[in-house]
Design a protein around this motif. Sequence first.
Motif, PDB file in Angstrom:
ATOM      1  N   ASP A 185      19.834  34.838  49.600  1.00  0.00           N
ATOM      2  CA  ASP A 185      19.554  33.892  48.522  1.00  0.00           C
ATOM      3  C   ASP A 185      20.829  33.101  48.259  1.00  0.00           C
ATOM      4  O   ASP A 185      21.721  33.555  47.539  1.00  0.00           O
ATOM      5  N   HIS A 186      20.912  31.931  48.834  1.00  0.00           N
ATOM      6  CA  HIS A 186      22.167  31.178  48.754  1.00  0.00           C
ATOM      7  C   HIS A 186      22.437  30.639  47.357  1.00  0.00           C
ATOM      8  O   HIS A 186      23.542  30.160  47.083  1.00  0.00           O
ATOM      9  N   GLY A 187      21.465  30.730  46.463  1.00  0.00           N
ATOM     10  CA  GLY A 187      21.735  30.424  45.068  1.00  0.00           C
ATOM     11  C   GLY A 187      22.723  31.391  44.446  1.00  0.00           C
ATOM     12  O   GLY A 187      23.387  31.073  43.447  1.00  0.00           O
ATOM     13  N   GLU A 188      22.850  32.594  45.035  1.00  0.00           N
ATOM     14  CA  GLU A 188      23.806  33.581  44.555  1.00  0.00           C
ATOM     15  C   GLU A 188      25.245  33.098  44.698  1.00  0.00           C
ATOM     16  O   GLU A 188      26.149  33.596  44.035  1.00  0.00           O
ATOM     17  N   ARG A 189      25.478  32.133  45.568  1.00  0.00           N
ATOM     18  CA  ARG A 189      26.842  31.678  45.839  1.00  0.00           C
ATOM     19  C   ARG A 189      27.277  30.554  44.911  1.00  0.00           C
ATOM     20  O   ARG A 189      28.432  30.144  44.928  1.00  0.00           O
ATOM     21  N   ALA A 190      26.353  30.065  44.089  1.00  0.00           N
ATOM     22  CA  ALA A 190      26.624  28.859  43.305  1.00  0.00           C
ATOM     23  C   ALA A 190      27.755  29.051  42.307  1.00  0.00           C
ATOM     24  O   ALA A 190      28.443  28.088  41.953  1.00  0.00           O
ATOM     25  N   VAL A 247      32.763  29.031  39.467  1.00  0.00           N
ATOM     26  CA  VAL A 247      32.304  27.738  38.982  1.00  0.00           C
ATOM     27  C   VAL A 247      31.174  28.003  37.998  1.00  0.00           C
ATOM     28  O   VAL A 247      30.065  28.378  38.400  1.00  0.00           O
ATOM     29  N   HIS A 248      31.468  27.837  36.710  1.00  0.00           N
ATOM     30  CA  HIS A 248      30.481  28.121  35.679  1.00  0.00           C
ATOM     31  C   HIS A 248      29.693  26.850  35.369  1.00  0.00           C
ATOM     32  O   HIS A 248      30.262  25.756  35.306  1.00  0.00           O
ATOM     33  N   PRO A 249      28.376  26.946  35.164  1.00  0.00           N
ATOM     34  CA  PRO A 249      27.569  25.737  34.949  1.00  0.00           C
ATOM     35  C   PRO A 249      27.940  24.959  33.699  1.00  0.00           C
ATOM     36  O   PRO A 249      27.679  23.750  33.623  1.00  0.00           O
ATOM     37  N   GLN A 250      28.556  25.596  32.706  1.00  0.00           N
ATOM     38  CA  GLN A 250      28.937  24.896  31.479  1.00  0.00           C
ATOM     39  C   GLN A 250      30.444  24.699  31.351  1.00  0.00           C
ATOM     40  O   GLN A 250      30.891  23.684  30.817  1.00  0.00           O
ATOM     41  N   LEU A 251      31.217  25.648  31.827  1.00  0.00           N
ATOM     42  CA  LEU A 251      32.660  25.619  31.606  1.00  0.00           C
ATOM     43  C   LEU A 251      33.452  25.140  32.816  1.00  0.00           C
ATOM     44  O   LEU A 251      34.656  24.929  32.722  1.00  0.00           O
ATOM     45  N   GLY A 252      32.782  24.971  33.927  1.00  0.00           N
ATOM     46  CA  GLY A 252      33.494  24.523  35.124  1.00  0.00           C
ATOM     47  C   GLY A 252      34.241  25.653  35.809  1.00  0.00           C
ATOM     48  O   GLY A 252      33.868  26.818  35.733  1.00  0.00           O
ATOM     49  N   ARG A 253      35.332  25.315  36.449  1.00  0.00           N
ATOM     50  CA  ARG A 253      36.064  26.303  37.246  1.00  0.00           C
ATOM     51  C   ARG A 253      36.859  27.259  36.361  1.00  0.00           C
ATOM     52  O   ARG A 253      37.503  26.849  35.393  1.00  0.00           O
ATOM     53  N   LEU A 254      36.802  28.529  36.703  1.00  0.00           N
ATOM     54  CA  LEU A 254      37.612  29.570  36.064  1.00  0.00           C
ATOM     55  C   LEU A 254      38.283  30.394  37.155  1.00  0.00           C
ATOM     56  O   LEU A 254      37.606  30.886  38.072  1.00  0.00           O
ATOM     57  N   ASP A 255      39.597  30.554  37.054  1.00  0.00           N
ATOM     58  CA  ASP A 255      40.343  31.438  37.947  1.00  0.00           C
ATOM     59  C   ASP A 255      40.662  32.708  37.165  1.00  0.00           C
ATOM     60  O   ASP A 255      41.447  32.676  36.202  1.00  0.00           O
ATOM     61  N   LEU A 256      40.042  33.816  37.547  1.00  0.00           N
ATOM     62  CA  LEU A 256      40.165  35.067  36.800  1.00  0.00           C
ATOM     63  C   LEU A 256      40.718  36.176  37.684  1.00  0.00           C
ATOM     64  O   LEU A 256      40.478  36.199  38.890  1.00  0.00           O
ATOM     65  N   HIS A 257      41.460  37.065  37.062  1.00  0.00           N
ATOM     66  CA  HIS A 257      41.932  38.263  37.751  1.00  0.00           C
ATOM     67  C   HIS A 257      40.859  39.345  37.615  1.00  0.00           C
ATOM     68  O   HIS A 257      40.212  39.470  36.574  1.00  0.00           O
ATOM     69  N   CYS A 258      40.683  40.121  38.659  1.00  0.00           N
ATOM     70  CA  CYS A 258      39.670  41.185  38.651  1.00  0.00           C
ATOM     71  C   CYS A 258      40.358  42.531  38.828  1.00  0.00           C
ATOM     72  O   CYS A 258      40.923  42.819  39.891  1.00  0.00           O
ATOM     73  N   GLN A 259      40.343  43.332  37.764  1.00  0.00           N
ATOM     74  CA  GLN A 259      40.854  44.698  37.846  1.00  0.00           C
ATOM     75  C   GLN A 259      39.680  45.642  38.127  1.00  0.00           C
ATOM     76  O   GLN A 259      38.582  45.453  37.593  1.00  0.00           O
ATOM     77  N   THR A 260      39.939  46.648  38.936  1.00  0.00           N
ATOM     78  CA  THR A 260      38.880  47.571  39.355  1.00  0.00           C
ATOM     79  C   THR A 260      39.250  48.992  38.981  1.00  0.00           C
ATOM     80  O   THR A 260      40.346  49.462  39.306  1.00  0.00           O
ATOM     81  N   LEU A 261      38.343  49.667  38.280  1.00  0.00           N
ATOM     82  CA  LEU A 261      38.484  51.082  37.950  1.00  0.00           C
ATOM     83  C   LEU A 261      37.446  51.839  38.763  1.00  0.00           C
ATOM     84  O   LEU A 261      36.252  51.551  38.680  1.00  0.00           O
ATOM     85  N   LEU A 262      37.888  52.801  39.562  1.00  0.00           N
ATOM     86  CA  LEU A 262      36.999  53.521  40.469  1.00  0.00           C
ATOM     87  C   LEU A 262      36.595  54.873  39.891  1.00  0.00           C
ATOM     88  O   LEU A 262      37.402  55.562  39.267  1.00  0.00           O
TER      89      LEU A 262
END
Length: 280
Positions: free
Chosen positions: A158-163, A228-243
């Motif tokens: 589902d290439h809409g997932e990449r939007a 790329v958010h539909p209302q806010l545009g581009r966001l560059d976020l850091h992703c921390q992962t807890l396993l």
Amino acid sequence: MDQAALGDFLRARREALSPEDVGLVPRVRRRTPGLRREDVAELCAMSVDYVARLERGDGPQPSAQMAAALARGLRLTLAERDHLFLLCGHRPASRELRGEHVGPALLRVLDRLADTPAQVIGPAGETLLQTPAAIALLGEQTQHAGLARSATYRWFTDHGERARYLLDDHELNGRVQVSQLRAAAARDGADSRAAQVVATLRRDSAEFAELWDRHEVGLRWRDAKRFVHPQLGRLDLHCQTLLDPDQGQSLLVFTATPGTEDAEKLALLAVLGTDRFPIG
């Protein structure tokens, strides 16, 4: 189904919890201990009357799905969850289904991240829980069924997932997802959901098949995830992962550098999430 024992067990677990344990707003002190039945009904997405009947011992047999909802809402451990299934007249869930049970420790962390994009991901890339801000950032991901529960499956079918991801990152994102799915399939075996996703995608997606045949392992995301958010545009976020190695689950938490435009957008995103998906 042991109705009397089930009622006693549910009541005991309810009375052992406080509102703070489950992320609810503390209320005026009450004479009776623990949560109210209304709280349990809200946490488990079921009616108060249904909860009351189960506790009284005259309710209908809960389905496996209802038992799973009770286990999550009451913050049961895996051992307690298996016990609940037996009391409900079901066999304890398979290892794969048990892997979808989010334990109380991880839930407590998630409860305290209500204004932050955060979500719990299962072993095959399935989204198990999302905060309202995560839904505002990535869309509702927990309603999918079957193989579509896997984010990797949706990415290639589902290439809409990449939007919501920056176009320049699509290739790397696909490679990383294939690498992580390969690790999950090797770890969980030929009968696992991860292996089913692999077999289906190798048949149905030429892009996936080409990436799978590269045999890339251990790939990682960029330090910053670019959305790329539909209302806010581009966001560059850091992703921390807890396993959580026992469950094979990951808690992803998205943050922004303080003082940046991305941090301002993240604050707006939290408002959007709370407005659309109110807590409590």
